[in-house]
Enzyme design. Structure first.
Site, PDB file in Angstrom:
ATOM      1  N   HIS A   7     117.304  36.622   0.445  1.00  0.00           N
ATOM      2  CA  HIS A   7     116.942  35.235   0.592  1.00  0.00           C
ATOM      3  C   HIS A   7     116.446  34.673   2.547  1.00  0.00           C
ATOM      4  CE1 HIS A   7     120.944  34.516   2.223  1.00  0.00           C
ATOM      5  NE2 HIS A   7     120.641  32.648   2.944  1.00  0.00           N
ATOM      6  N   HIS A  66     106.966  36.819  12.294  1.00  0.00           N
ATOM      7  CA  HIS A  66     106.228  35.409  10.792  1.00  0.00           C
ATOM      8  C   HIS A  66     106.511  36.558   9.849  1.00  0.00           C
ATOM      9  CE1 HIS A  66     103.686  38.628  11.593  1.00  0.00           C
ATOM     10  NE2 HIS A  66     102.960  38.179  10.387  1.00  0.00           N
ATOM     11  N   GLU A 115     101.971  33.483   7.622  1.00  0.00           N
ATOM     12  CA  GLU A 115     100.493  34.323   7.476  1.00  0.00           C
ATOM     13  C   GLU A 115     100.230  34.488   5.668  1.00  0.00           C
ATOM     14  OE1 GLU A 115      98.599  38.583   8.281  1.00  0.00           O
ATOM     15  OE2 GLU A 115     100.948  38.168   8.597  1.00  0.00           O
TER      16      GLU A 115
END
Length: 151
Positions: A7, A66, A115
C-alpha cells in the site's frame, strides 16, 4: 522475498477535502473512512490517507517524487480536460520525445504529485536505448518482473 507493493500512505492536512479529491476527481473507490483516516483502491493499489494537520508541507513542491498511473492514450485529452474542469493543479510537464509517450502531472490538495502516463516501462527502455548511449542497460525478462525466479 518482496512480492509487490502492499500500500501507499499519504499524510494529508484535511481528510474531508482529500477524500473528496481522491473519490470525485481520481474516481478512487473508497473502502473505509473515519475522522482521521481513509482507505481507497486506486488503479488496483491500496491507498491510505492519514490526517496530520500540523506538519510542514512546503518542501514537497521541490521534489520530483510522484506516483504514476497508466491511462490509455485515447483517454489522455479527456483526463486533461477533467482535471482542468475540476480546478486541479496541473503542473507543467517536462519536454518529451513522442517515443516517451504522454503524461499529465498534477497535485492533490496537499501537493502530492501524481502522473497519468500513456507509456509502459518497455516504451521507456526502448526510447532510452535509442537516445541515451551514456546509460547502462541490464537484461531482464518476464520472470524477473515478478521475482518468480528467486527463492
Amino acid at each position: 522475498m518482496i512480492q509487490s507493493i502492499n500500500h501507499v500512505t499519504y499524510s494529508v492536512s484535511d481528510i474531508s477535502k482529500s477524500i473528496n479529491f481522491y473519490k470525485d476527481i481520481l474516481k478512487a473507490k473508497i473502502l473505509v473512512e473515519s475522522d482521521k483516516t481513509a482507505y481507497f483502491i486506486l488503479g488496483g493499489l491500496w491507498l491510505a490517507l492519514n490526517e496530520e494537520k500540523d506538519i510542514p508541507r512546503n518542501e514537497i513542491r521541490y521534489s520530483y517524487t510522484h506516483m504514476a498511473f497508466t491511462i490509455e492514450e485515447s483517454e489522455f485529452e479527456e483526463w486533461y480536460q477533467w482535471l482542468n474542469d475540476n480546478n486541479v493543479n496541473i503542473l507543467e510537464g517536462r519536454t518529451r520525445d513522442v517515443r516517451d509517450k504522454k503524461s499529465i502531472y498534477f497535485t492533490d490538495p496537499d501537493g502530492h504529485k501524481f502522473e497519468l502516463h500513456t507509456g509502459t516501462l518497455q516504451d521507456r527502455l526502448d526510447y532510452y536505448k535509442e537516445e541515451k548511449p551514456h546509460m547502462k542497460f541490464y537484461e531482464w525478462d518476464e520472470v524477473d518482473k515478478t521475482d518468480n525466479n528467486r527463492e
